[in-house]
Design a protein around this motif. Sequence first.
Motif, PDB file in Angstrom:
ATOM      1  N   LEU A 208       0.921  -1.107   0.175  1.00  0.00           N
ATOM      2  CA  LEU A 208      -0.061  -0.004   0.048  1.00  0.00           C
ATOM      3  C   LEU A 208       0.897   1.255  -0.066  1.00  0.00           C
ATOM      4  O   LEU A 208       1.726   1.443   0.907  1.00  0.00           O
ATOM      5  CB  LEU A 208      -0.857   0.051   1.464  1.00  0.00           C
ATOM      6  CG  LEU A 208      -1.712   1.511   1.292  1.00  0.00           C
ATOM      7  CD1 LEU A 208      -2.985   1.261   0.415  1.00  0.00           C
ATOM      8  CD2 LEU A 208      -2.194   1.441   2.979  1.00  0.00           C
TER       9      LEU A 208
ATOM     10  N   GLN B 132       1.929  10.583   3.449  1.00  0.00           N
ATOM     11  CA  GLN B 132       2.031   9.460   2.660  1.00  0.00           C
ATOM     12  C   GLN B 132       2.038   7.988   3.413  1.00  0.00           C
ATOM     13  O   GLN B 132       2.895   8.082   4.516  1.00  0.00           O
ATOM     14  CB  GLN B 132       3.349   9.288   1.974  1.00  0.00           C
ATOM     15  CG  GLN B 132       3.426   8.481   0.547  1.00  0.00           C
ATOM     16  CD  GLN B 132       2.596   8.998  -0.496  1.00  0.00           C
ATOM     17  OE1 GLN B 132       2.200  10.062  -0.516  1.00  0.00           O
ATOM     18  NE2 GLN B 132       1.939   7.920  -1.341  1.00  0.00           N
TER      19      GLN B 132
ATOM     20  N   ARG C 133      -0.441   4.935  -0.242  1.00  0.00           N
ATOM     21  CA  ARG C 133      -1.381   5.968  -0.697  1.00  0.00           C
ATOM     22  C   ARG C 133      -1.268   7.375   0.334  1.00  0.00           C
ATOM     23  O   ARG C 133      -0.757   7.150   1.334  1.00  0.00           O
ATOM     24  CB  ARG C 133      -2.691   5.123   0.021  1.00  0.00           C
ATOM     25  CG  ARG C 133      -3.879   6.182  -0.157  1.00  0.00           C
ATOM     26  CD  ARG C 133      -5.067   5.236   0.369  1.00  0.00           C
ATOM     27  NE  ARG C 133      -4.959   4.818   1.622  1.00  0.00           N
ATOM     28  CZ  ARG C 133      -5.772   4.028   1.913  1.00  0.00           C
ATOM     29  NH1 ARG C 133      -6.840   3.453   1.411  1.00  0.00           N
ATOM     30  NH2 ARG C 133      -5.680   3.309   3.366  1.00  0.00           N
ATOM     31  N   SER C 134      -1.642   8.284  -0.409  1.00  0.00           N
ATOM     32  CA  SER C 134      -1.550   9.547   0.184  1.00  0.00           C
ATOM     33  C   SER C 134      -2.872   9.672   0.985  1.00  0.00           C
ATOM     34  O   SER C 134      -3.894   9.595   0.616  1.00  0.00           O
ATOM     35  CB  SER C 134      -1.749  10.864  -0.734  1.00  0.00           C
ATOM     36  OG  SER C 134      -1.443  11.843  -0.023  1.00  0.00           O
ATOM     37  N   GLN C 135      -2.505  10.264   2.182  1.00  0.00           N
ATOM     38  CA  GLN C 135      -3.859  10.435   3.269  1.00  0.00           C
ATOM     39  C   GLN C 135      -4.031  11.914   3.234  1.00  0.00           C
ATOM     40  O   GLN C 135      -3.436  12.538   3.676  1.00  0.00           O
ATOM     41  CB  GLN C 135      -3.503   9.967   4.626  1.00  0.00           C
ATOM     42  CG  GLN C 135      -3.425   8.182   4.391  1.00  0.00           C
ATOM     43  CD  GLN C 135      -3.105   7.649   5.891  1.00  0.00           C
ATOM     44  OE1 GLN C 135      -2.361   7.982   6.734  1.00  0.00           O
ATOM     45  NE2 GLN C 135      -3.673   6.430   5.811  1.00  0.00           N
TER      46      GLN C 135
END
Length: 97
Positions: free
Chosen positions: A36, A91, A38-40
């Motif tokens: 994974l 990130q 992913r930008s949060q």
Amino acid sequence: MKKIILATVIAATVMSGCARQTFIMSPVSPTKTAELNRSQPFFVSGIGQRKTVDAAKLCGGADKVAKVEVQQTFVNGLLSVVTFGIYTPRQARVFCK
């Protein structure tokens, strides 16, 4: 005028430092890619906000999680500076065995 702009750019660069939190459960190969990545998104510097990543579910069990990492990259810091802290992404990465 040029000095003011240069001072502002330098100050923004210095204040947009990177930060990383890493939780290592077992050693992972440096060439291993994240399961994974992913930008949060967070808003208003993330005050009172939480984001959750279920690493055990993603890897198929808690014993299969190798590393969990959350990082504020340079680009994330730059976005935060440009939006005056209104939008502050981080990130998130999960590495499995």
